[in-house]
Scaffold this active site. Structure first.
Site, mmCIF file in Angstrom:
data_model
loop_
_atom_site.group_PDB
_atom_site.id
_atom_site.type_symbol
_atom_site.label_atom_id
_atom_site.label_comp_id
_atom_site.label_asym_id
_atom_site.label_seq_id
_atom_site.Cartn_x
_atom_site.Cartn_y
_atom_site.Cartn_z
ATOM 1 N N GLY A 181 -40.140 29.292 7.183
ATOM 2 C CA GLY A 181 -41.476 29.141 6.631
ATOM 3 C C GLY A 181 -41.684 28.232 5.446
ATOM 4 O O GLY A 181 -42.804 28.171 4.939
ATOM 5 N N GLY A 183 -41.626 24.876 5.254
ATOM 6 C CA GLY A 183 -42.138 23.551 5.564
ATOM 7 C C GLY A 183 -43.625 23.401 5.294
ATOM 8 O O GLY A 183 -44.395 24.362 5.418
ATOM 9 N N CYS A 186 -45.753 24.341 8.203
ATOM 10 C CA CYS A 186 -45.448 25.664 8.743
ATOM 11 C C CYS A 186 -46.281 26.716 8.027
ATOM 12 O O CYS A 186 -46.430 26.674 6.800
ATOM 13 C CB CYS A 186 -43.958 25.962 8.564
ATOM 14 S SG CYS A 186 -43.441 27.558 9.259
#
Length: 336
Positions: A181, A183, A186
């Site tokens: 998570g 990114g 993301c």
């Protein structure tokens, strides 16, 4: 101790006897491939549809980094063409597969092509999963059948816990991607609440790599060259980033224009692999989205991004008095 993201950490300078930043060697031996085992720098372009196509793979290889070819092709023929383009440039091929089939591997059952295959990334949002365990087994069987187990590394992820790293290593992964998570494209942490701050996740997972005989790729959350240095300081052997390479000339997709001369601006699309747009583009239902799509200002050729990374990392290593990555791992200090 409080869990830490990159923004919570500062690297602290140490005494250095390096006379010049140019004396720093950024190379890392990441793979077992007899010819293509070493990268000129520990930097990998993410296997995302709007980041890494064949042109990105070829150019990054020539610049000392690497890209992992995405798996979201419209057809098998398109995928085969991409692989053939990479091979025609005498470059290694690093490919991605999902957890449901191995049809993409058929390209490399030909003797003329198999010698270029360097790694297979098994790509799933939650890597500590029974389907990952099963798929690693299937990939290992395929490698053994085609006499490639001594040439090709299995990269598996993503995970963010020590239990998961131990699990994937035990199942047969050679290299493990750490990051749930972080990114920019993301939304897993927003949509599900799951994840561990990235610096701490790498720090804890990397502590196990020697005993488990695996390597660690820090995947996601990189917003600057300084973040790359912090990921390596936490113990990563290499980093993976999408945002630093999205929007470059070599990233897949057209350069788009907004406005008119002389006030026009240019951009390219950047989609998280689990975004609604990306799922629809690959024939998915668009359900269970954990990513977003955004516009990235056009950045020009990827060689300029690589130069910035090279220059920044050489400086970062020199501040720690480190001439190479092994020394950086042992010498670098940090504070919160």
């Amino acid at each position: 101790m409080k869990s830490l993201d990159y923004s919570d950490v500062y690297l602290t300078p140490s005494y250095s006897d390096l006379e010049s930043r140019s004396h720093v060697n950024l190379s890392v031996e990441l793979f077992k491939h007899p010819e293509f085992h070493t990268l000129g720098m520990p930097v990998i372009a993410a296997n995302m549809k709007t980041v890494t196509g064949p042109q990105m793979v070829v150019n990054l290889h020539k610049l000392g980094a690497m890209g992992i070819l995405h798996r979201f092709h419209q057809t098998l023929d398109e995928y085969h063409r991409d692989c053939e383009l990479i091979i025609s440039e005498q470059c290694p091929v690093d490919i991605s597969v999902g957890v449901n089939d191995l049809k993409l591997l058929k390209s490399f059952e030909d003797d003329a092509k198999k010698k270029y295959l360097r790694s297979i990334t098994i790509d799933i949002a939650h890597g500590h999963h029974i389907k990952m365990k099963e798929q690693i087994g299937h990939v290992k069987e395929w490698l053994q059948k085609h006499q490639l187990e001594e040439q090709v590394d299995i990269i598996a992820g993503n995970v963010c816990t020590t239990e998961a790293v131990e699990g994937l290593a035990g199942w047969g992964a050679d290299i493990i991607k750490v990051g749930i998570g972080p990114g920019s494209a993301c939304t897993t942490r927003i949509m599900t609440g799951y994840g561990i701050p990235q610096f701490s996740a790498i720090l804890k997972c990397a502590e196990m790599k020697t005993d488990l005989d695996v390597k660690i790729i820090a995947d996601g959350g990189i917003t600057s060259v300084g973040d790359i240095a912090k990921a390596l300081a936490a113990g990563a052997d290499a980093i993976m980033t999408g945002s630093l390479f999205a929007g470059t000339k070599e990233s897949p997709g057209p350069k788009l224009r907004r406005g008119n001369y002389p006030n026009e601006t240019f951009y390219k699309s950047y989609m998280g692999s689990a975004s609604y747009e990306s799922k629809l583009n690959t024939g998915n239902s668009g359900k269970h989205t954990e990513g977003v799509s955004m516009e990235i200002p056009y950045k020009g050729a990827v060689k300029y991004a690589i130069k910035d990374i090279n220059d920044g990392l050489c400086s970062a290593f020199s501040y720690a008095g480190a001439a190479n990555l092994e020394e950086f791992h042992s010498k670098v200090k940090w504070e919160t």
